[in-house]
Write an enzyme that holds these catalytic residues in place. Structure first.
Site, PDB file in Angstrom:
ATOM      1  N   SER A  66      13.469  -4.085   5.527  1.00 29.46           N
ATOM      2  CA  SER A  66      13.778  -3.768   4.019  1.00 29.46           C
ATOM      3  C   SER A  66      15.312  -3.600   3.884  1.00 29.46           C
ATOM      4  O   SER A  66      16.136  -4.542   4.430  1.00 29.46           O
ATOM      5  CB  SER A  66      13.043  -2.358   3.852  1.00 29.46           C
ATOM      6  N   HIS A  83      12.027  -7.993   2.047  1.00 26.66           N
ATOM      7  CA  HIS A  83      11.033  -7.991   0.957  1.00 26.66           C
ATOM      8  C   HIS A  83      12.011  -7.385   0.054  1.00 26.66           C
ATOM      9  O   HIS A  83      13.020  -7.165  -0.092  1.00 26.66           O
ATOM     10  CB  HIS A  83       9.770  -7.091   1.130  1.00 26.66           C
TER      11      HIS A  83
END
Length: 194
Positions: free
Chosen positions: A97, A122
């Site tokens: 992330s 993501h």
């Protein structure tokens, strides 16, 4: 968390340092754990300190993070770009992330990962509560942040924005070799490069 201390001997005697202070002397910053405002403030302060110490020497940012708060990550990213020294990023363990985003933001040619690291990108996560109008405002903001993140990742990886947008729709895990091919890192390190 237990923080080890090291003892340095010199002609003037002995001096003890916590391990992170000792690493900072070698221009090494450890970004470990979830990225939040307090951690980001510490990382930013260390970056600014090292720039003031010597603006011509590289800074080494070691990352082992599951990600965290977008705005906290952006404060680190903006500071990395603001200061004069190149920031070399090195993934140890995982960069997921916001951790993967920051890994990709190292100086060109100076983004690394150790062989068994795990890297994941993501789309931003968010949770909205409240009245419908408040939820709509939050949804617009998270979409705006998603666009910014995708644009920066596209620039860093030299991928098309559409590919980044597609790949970040869900958790997209990569081995270090796959991350290199994708453009998130420049090299997989087997041995120390210093």
């Amino acid at each position: 968390m237990f923080i080890p201390y090291v003892i340095e001997k010199s002609s003037r005697g002995e001096r003890s340092y916590d391990i992170y202070s000792r690493l900072l002397k070698d221009r090494i910053i450890m970004l470990s754990g979830e990225i939040h405002d307090e951690l980001a403030a510490s990382i930013v302060a260390q970056l600014l300190f090292l720039e003031a110490e010597d603006p011509t020497k590289d800074i080494y940012l070691y990352i082992n993070s599951p990600g965290g708060v977008i705005t906290s990550g952006f404060s680190i990213y903006d500071t990395m770009n603001y200061i004069k020294p190149d920031v070399c990023t090195i993934c140890i363990g995982q960069a997921a992330s916001m951790g993967a985003f920051l890994l990709s933001c190292g100086a060109e040619g100076k983004r690394f990962a150790l062989p068994n690291s795990r890297i994941m990108i993501h789309q931003p996560l968010g949770g909205a509560r409240g009245q419908a109008t408040d939820i709509e405002i939050q949804a617009k903001e998270i979409l705006r942040l998603k666009t910014i993140l995708n644009d920066i990742l596209a620039k860093n990886t030299k991928q098309k924005v559409a590919k980044i947008a597609k790949d970040t729709e869900r958790d997209f895990f990569m081995s270090t070799q796959e991350a290199k091919e994708y453009g998130l890192i420049d090299k997989v390190l087997e041995k120390s490069f210093k």
